[in-house]
Write an enzyme that holds these catalytic residues in place. Structure first.
Site, PDB file in Angstrom:
ATOM      1  N   SER A 194      37.553  57.735  25.454  1.00 51.34           N
ATOM      2  CA  SER A 194      38.028  58.238  24.159  1.00 51.34           C
ATOM      3  C   SER A 194      37.952  57.125  23.123  1.00 51.34           C
ATOM      4  O   SER A 194      37.816  57.378  21.933  1.00 51.34           O
ATOM      5  CB  SER A 194      39.460  58.741  24.279  1.00 51.34           C
ATOM      6  OG  SER A 194      39.540  59.682  25.316  1.00 51.34           O
ATOM      7  N   TYR A 243      41.727  64.010  23.936  1.00 50.65           N
ATOM      8  CA  TYR A 243      40.486  63.681  23.240  1.00 50.65           C
ATOM      9  C   TYR A 243      39.334  63.780  24.256  1.00 50.65           C
ATOM     10  O   TYR A 243      38.608  62.826  24.524  1.00 50.65           O
ATOM     11  CB  TYR A 243      40.546  62.304  22.590  1.00 50.65           C
ATOM     12  CG  TYR A 243      39.672  62.235  21.366  1.00 50.65           C
ATOM     13  CD1 TYR A 243      39.996  62.961  20.220  1.00 50.65           C
ATOM     14  CD2 TYR A 243      38.510  61.490  21.349  1.00 50.65           C
ATOM     15  CE1 TYR A 243      39.181  62.940  19.102  1.00 50.65           C
ATOM     16  CE2 TYR A 243      37.684  61.465  20.228  1.00 50.65           C
ATOM     17  CZ  TYR A 243      38.030  62.188  19.114  1.00 50.65           C
ATOM     18  OH  TYR A 243      37.214  62.165  18.002  1.00 50.65           O
ATOM     19  N   GLY A 247      33.597  63.263  30.715  1.00 56.07           N
ATOM     20  CA  GLY A 247      34.280  62.657  31.866  1.00 56.07           C
ATOM     21  C   GLY A 247      35.505  63.478  32.253  1.00 56.07           C
ATOM     22  O   GLY A 247      35.676  63.857  33.414  1.00 56.07           O
ATOM     23  N   HIS A 248      36.354  63.781  31.263  1.00 57.60           N
ATOM     24  CA  HIS A 248      37.544  64.592  31.544  1.00 57.60           C
ATOM     25  C   HIS A 248      37.137  65.971  32.081  1.00 57.60           C
ATOM     26  O   HIS A 248      37.708  66.473  33.044  1.00 57.60           O
ATOM     27  CB  HIS A 248      38.346  64.846  30.262  1.00 57.60           C
ATOM     28  CG  HIS A 248      38.918  63.637  29.624  1.00 57.60           C
ATOM     29  ND1 HIS A 248      38.480  63.149  28.413  1.00 57.60           N
ATOM     30  CD2 HIS A 248      39.918  62.804  30.022  1.00 57.60           C
ATOM     31  CE1 HIS A 248      39.187  62.092  28.075  1.00 57.60           C
ATOM     32  NE2 HIS A 248      40.055  61.841  29.041  1.00 57.60           N
ATOM     33  N   MET A 291      45.007  61.785  28.661  1.00 55.12           N
ATOM     34  CA  MET A 291      45.636  61.503  27.367  1.00 55.12           C
ATOM     35  C   MET A 291      44.865  62.232  26.262  1.00 55.12           C
ATOM     36  O   MET A 291      44.979  61.906  25.090  1.00 55.12           O
ATOM     37  CB  MET A 291      45.679  59.996  27.101  1.00 55.12           C
ATOM     38  CG  MET A 291      46.489  59.251  28.168  1.00 55.12           C
ATOM     39  SD  MET A 291      47.271  57.748  27.600  1.00 55.12           S
ATOM     40  CE  MET A 291      45.857  56.792  27.144  1.00 55.12           C
ATOM     41  N   MET A 305      31.921  56.743  29.462  1.00 59.53           N
ATOM     42  CA  MET A 305      32.598  57.611  28.490  1.00 59.53           C
ATOM     43  C   MET A 305      34.051  57.214  28.385  1.00 59.53           C
ATOM     44  O   MET A 305      34.720  56.994  29.401  1.00 59.53           O
ATOM     45  CB  MET A 305      32.470  59.063  28.907  1.00 59.53           C
ATOM     46  CG  MET A 305      31.095  59.580  28.660  1.00 59.53           C
ATOM     47  SD  MET A 305      31.062  61.367  28.676  1.00 59.53           S
ATOM     48  CE  MET A 305      29.298  61.605  28.546  1.00 59.53           C
ATOM     49  N   GLN A 361      52.720  53.157  28.040  1.00 58.10           N
ATOM     50  CA  GLN A 361      51.641  52.345  28.616  1.00 58.10           C
ATOM     51  C   GLN A 361      50.882  51.555  27.541  1.00 58.10           C
ATOM     52  O   GLN A 361      49.899  50.894  27.837  1.00 58.10           O
ATOM     53  CB  GLN A 361      50.704  53.184  29.474  1.00 58.10           C
ATOM     54  CG  GLN A 361      49.883  54.216  28.753  1.00 58.10           C
ATOM     55  CD  GLN A 361      49.149  55.131  29.721  1.00 58.10           C
ATOM     56  OE1 GLN A 361      49.733  56.015  30.323  1.00 58.10           O
ATOM     57  NE2 GLN A 361      47.851  54.914  29.898  1.00 58.10           N
TER      58      GLN A 361
END
Ligand code: PAF
Length: 284
Positions: free
Chosen positions: A186, A32, A36-37, A30, A184, A61
């Site tokens: 967002s 930001y 981690g991403h 999603m 972590m 969601q």
């Protein structure tokens, strides 16, 4: 890196990639982006010929009272970071593209999606399962990569893949943490400096509960009591749930046995910010 906004175009690209025998990895996000991403994307880069990252803040969601409109967004920064990470396609659809006015299908997964997160956020996993199924049908990945931070979500997605026969391998990578252990997320940007410091109690509680189990505690009630008491040391924290359950299916059990795999799950509000985290423990 190519920016793709249209579903038809994304489907054509992924069909062509498959036709040419290339392995596709999908990293659904999603946006930001944080480390981690990016770590999921780097892993994907190693495991597949082509990496697609989807960036879509999925409205279905979020419940009416949740943070959809204020969910942090920074498309330009995300574009730059994804590009630097070496992914091939950033799929960035609009709401009109994903949910046209005539859209009418929602996936409802029973059991695993009804407890904990599902109880606190009753429509959340319908939205997650629906968007993830759509992303799978749009990007046709061989593998899809998710973070363990949303542990229940990973179980819901595995159930989806199994029940609807998606021919996709689901890979779950460990939670990426800040230097002091905070998972972590967002949503961490919502925390004031003071609450950001106090939020480490969640990781501390998980770590100590894990140590307790490793030291021999098998009684779920005692483990949960310990978790709740430790969390309550922070006055500004409100527990949504703090549980010790079977990692495989989130079933509750009065006493764990040797070789059980336990999931310690916490959801808590710090001020108005809701944080979740978890830790898995093998019972000695
Ligand atoms: O974990 C997330 O960021 C989201 O729930 C996901 C899987 C991208 C679906 O919107």
């Amino acid at each position: 890196m190519e920016l793709i906004k249209s579903i038809v175009e994304m489907q054509k690209i992924s069909n062509d990639l498959r036709y040419n025998g290339l392995k596709i990895a999908l990293v659904p996000t999603m946006g930001y982006f944080h480390e981690g991403h990016l770590s999921l994307m780097r892993y994907a880069r190693e495991k597949a010929h082509k990496v697609i990252t989807s960036l879509y803040v999925n409205p279905t969601q979020f419940a009416q009272n949740e943070d959809f409109s204020k969910y942090p967004r920074d498309i330009n920064r995300d574009f730059r970071l994804a590009d630097e990470t070496g992914i091939d396609y950033l799929f960035l659809p609009s709401n009109e593209e994903m949910y046209p006015p005539e859209f009418n299908t929602f996936i409802n997964i029973k059991g695993i999606s009804e407890k904990f997160e599902g109880k606190s956020r009753p429509t959340h996993f319908n939205g997650v399962a629906t968007i993830v199924a759509k992303l799978f049908n749009i990007t046709h990945p061989h593998i899809a990569i998710f973070g363990q931070k949303d542990y229940q979500q990973t179980l819901v997605i595995k159930q989806l893949v199994k029940d609807l026969n998606f021919d996709i391998e689901i890979i779950v990578l460990p939670t990426f943490r800040e230097h002091d252990g905070l998972a972590m997320s967002s949503r961490n940007v919502y925390l004031s400096e003071d609450l950001r410091t106090k939020a480490t109690i969640i990781f501390e509680t998980l770590t100590k509960a894990k140590d307790l189990i490793i030291a021999g505690e098998k009684n779920a009630h005692k483990i949960i009591e310990f978790m709740r008491n430790n969390l309550e040391r922070v006055r500004e924290l409100r527990i949504d749930y703090a549980v010790a359950v079977c990692a495989e299916n989130l079933e509750e059990k009065p006493d764990f046995e040797s070789n059980d795999k336990v999931a310690l799950l916490i959801a808590a509000y710090l001020g108005s910010t809701r944080l979740i985290d978890n830790m898995l423990v093998n019972v000695p």
